[in-house]
Design a protein around this motif. Structure first.
Motif, PDB file in Angstrom:
ATOM      1  N   PRO A 187       0.833  -1.212   0.000  1.00 57.09           N
ATOM      2  CA  PRO A 187       0.000   0.000   0.000  1.00 57.09           C
ATOM      3  C   PRO A 187       0.862   1.255   0.000  1.00 57.09           C
ATOM      4  O   PRO A 187       1.991   1.256   0.515  1.00 57.09           O
ATOM      5  CB  PRO A 187      -0.809  -0.137   1.295  1.00 57.09           C
ATOM      6  N   VAL A 189       1.816   3.798   1.578  1.00 56.62           N
ATOM      7  CA  VAL A 189       2.009   4.485   2.857  1.00 56.62           C
ATOM      8  C   VAL A 189       3.486   4.820   3.003  1.00 56.62           C
ATOM      9  O   VAL A 189       4.339   4.051   2.570  1.00 56.62           O
ATOM     10  CB  VAL A 189       1.554   3.607   4.033  1.00 56.62           C
ATOM     11  N   VAL A 190       3.797   5.942   3.558  1.00 57.83           N
ATOM     12  CA  VAL A 190       5.148   6.499   3.696  1.00 57.83           C
ATOM     13  C   VAL A 190       5.850   6.564   2.333  1.00 57.83           C
ATOM     14  O   VAL A 190       5.369   6.022   1.345  1.00 57.83           O
ATOM     15  CB  VAL A 190       6.004   5.715   4.714  1.00 57.83           C
ATOM     16  N   ARG A 193       9.327   2.164   0.796  1.00 54.45           N
ATOM     17  CA  ARG A 193       8.854   0.841   1.159  1.00 54.45           C
ATOM     18  C   ARG A 193       9.214  -0.132   0.052  1.00 54.45           C
ATOM     19  O   ARG A 193       9.275   0.245  -1.116  1.00 54.45           O
ATOM     20  CB  ARG A 193       7.344   0.841   1.388  1.00 54.45           C
ATOM     21  N   GLU A 241      -0.142  -6.639   3.745  1.00 57.45           N
ATOM     22  CA  GLU A 241      -0.499  -5.258   3.444  1.00 57.45           C
ATOM     23  C   GLU A 241      -1.069  -4.553   4.672  1.00 57.45           C
ATOM     24  O   GLU A 241      -0.747  -3.390   4.945  1.00 57.45           O
ATOM     25  CB  GLU A 241      -1.518  -5.218   2.299  1.00 57.45           C
ATOM     26  N   ARG A 245       0.464  -1.291   6.484  1.00 56.62           N
ATOM     27  CA  ARG A 245      -0.340  -0.073   6.595  1.00 56.62           C
ATOM     28  C   ARG A 245      -0.476   0.355   8.061  1.00 56.62           C
ATOM     29  O   ARG A 245      -0.256   1.524   8.401  1.00 56.62           O
ATOM     30  CB  ARG A 245      -1.723  -0.309   5.997  1.00 56.62           C
ATOM     31  N   GLU A 246      -0.851  -0.581   8.920  1.00 49.61           N
ATOM     32  CA  GLU A 246      -1.050  -0.237  10.322  1.00 49.61           C
ATOM     33  C   GLU A 246       0.280   0.038  11.033  1.00 49.61           C
ATOM     34  O   GLU A 246       0.356   0.883  11.922  1.00 49.61           O
ATOM     35  CB  GLU A 246      -1.813  -1.356  11.032  1.00 49.61           C
ATOM     36  N   ALA A 248       2.941   1.388   9.627  1.00 47.70           N
ATOM     37  CA  ALA A 248       3.349   2.735   9.218  1.00 47.70           C
ATOM     38  C   ALA A 248       2.563   3.788   9.984  1.00 47.70           C
ATOM     39  O   ALA A 248       3.122   4.812  10.410  1.00 47.70           O
ATOM     40  CB  ALA A 248       3.142   2.902   7.717  1.00 47.70           C
ATOM     41  N   ARG A 249       1.279   3.550  10.174  1.00 45.38           N
ATOM     42  CA  ARG A 249       0.443   4.510  10.911  1.00 45.38           C
ATOM     43  C   ARG A 249       0.904   4.623  12.363  1.00 45.38           C
ATOM     44  O   ARG A 249       1.053   5.742  12.900  1.00 45.38           O
ATOM     45  CB  ARG A 249      -1.020   4.064  10.856  1.00 45.38           C
ATOM     46  N   THR A 252       4.396   6.364  12.574  1.00 50.84           N
ATOM     47  CA  THR A 252       4.255   7.797  12.307  1.00 50.84           C
ATOM     48  C   THR A 252       3.666   8.516  13.519  1.00 50.84           C
ATOM     49  O   THR A 252       4.115   9.610  13.886  1.00 50.84           O
ATOM     50  CB  THR A 252       3.371   8.028  11.073  1.00 50.84           C
TER      51      THR A 252
END
Length: 268
Positions: A187, A189-190, A193, A241, A245-246, A248-249, A252
């Motif tokens: 995904p 994100v950031v 990756r 995925e 995604r989680e 990275a969240r 961050t």
């Protein structure tokens, strides 16, 4: 000749000195002049080097949890030892992955599967956790590894589908493994990756065995996270995925000084 009054004589050197300082500030080492300006956006956004270092407590807070994953995952207590002892179904995964090949880049991949060495040596805080279901294992790690080091790791991981497209490795029992590496999408994100899917075919316990693993990594400033997910029945890419995604969240949020919460879509 009329002599200037004292206030004028005092003010003139001050103005001259100010002009010299201004000229010096606008000149670079080559003697050329540059116009320096700071945009409002640059004032609001910290530079990459300003990203705070990840502490041990922060790394632990940035780890994903079972609440962040879809499916029936259970958090493991022995994830740190998976590289040396890992049984999935009837397959001794740890022994199956202990294989040697002549290509250094590909050997590095084999050595890092289900290991805390995938992202290199942490220069700051780090933490690791793992999750199990009947047929798969998911290892998740996060830490401060340094921006340059992480960038090199991501470049290496992204190069593997070409450098290690397919190769042969020899297991500790002398049997051969055929290893294939293909790119795996992640995904958006950031900014940085990379992901690959690794398939290892050979024999384990005298039986034909295929082990399929997703391997993914991401970077946020000088900190990063990595996922290894799969097993003898394959790798559920959707789970990988979700972990990316989680993860990275959460990372961050921690670096921004916020307390991360569980996956909002799973709280209902």
């Amino acid at each position: 000749m009329n002599r200037p009054s004292r206030p004028v004589r005092v003010l003139a050197p001050v103005l001259a000195a100010g002009s010299l300082l201004t000229a010096a500030a606008c000149a670079n080492d080559d003697g050329a002049s540059d116009t320096v300006s700071v945009s409002p956006a640059a004032e609001r956004s910290p530079s990459p080097s300003a990203t705070p270092a990840l502490t041990r407590a922060g790394a632990k807070a940035a780890l994903i949890t079972t609440a962040d994953l879809e499916g029936h995952w259970t958090q493991a207590n022995d994830a740190a030892s998976w590289r040396t002892t890992l049984l999935v179904d009837k397959v001794d995964v740890a022994a199956f992955l202990k294989a040697k090949t002549s290509a250094a880049e590909c050997q590095r991949l084999l050595d890092s599967l289900y290991s805390d060495s995938l992202l290199g040596r942490a220069s700051g805080g780090s933490a690791l956790t793992g999750f199990t279901d009947p047929h798969s294992r998911l290892l998740y790690q996060v830490g401060d590894y340094g921006r340059d080091s992480l960038t090199k790791t991501l470049d290496w991981l992204g190069s593997l589908p070409k450098k290690c497209d397919q190769f042969t490795a020899t297991g500790s029992d002398g049997s051969e493994r055929t290893v294939q590496v293909v790119a795996a999408g992640l995904p958006a994100v950031v900014d940085a990756r990379e992901g690959v899917t690794v398939t290892v075919r050979g024999t384990a316990g005298g039986q034909p065995t295929t082990l399929t693993l997703d391997v993914a990594a991401l970077r946020v400033g000088a900190s990063g996270a990595a996922v290894t997910n799969g097993g003898p029945v394959g790798a559920r890419h959707k789970t990988t995925e979700t972990a990316v995604r989680e993860g990275a969240r959460r990372l961050t949020d921690v670096l921004a000084g916020r307390t991360p919460t569980a996956n909002p879509s799973l709280l209902d």
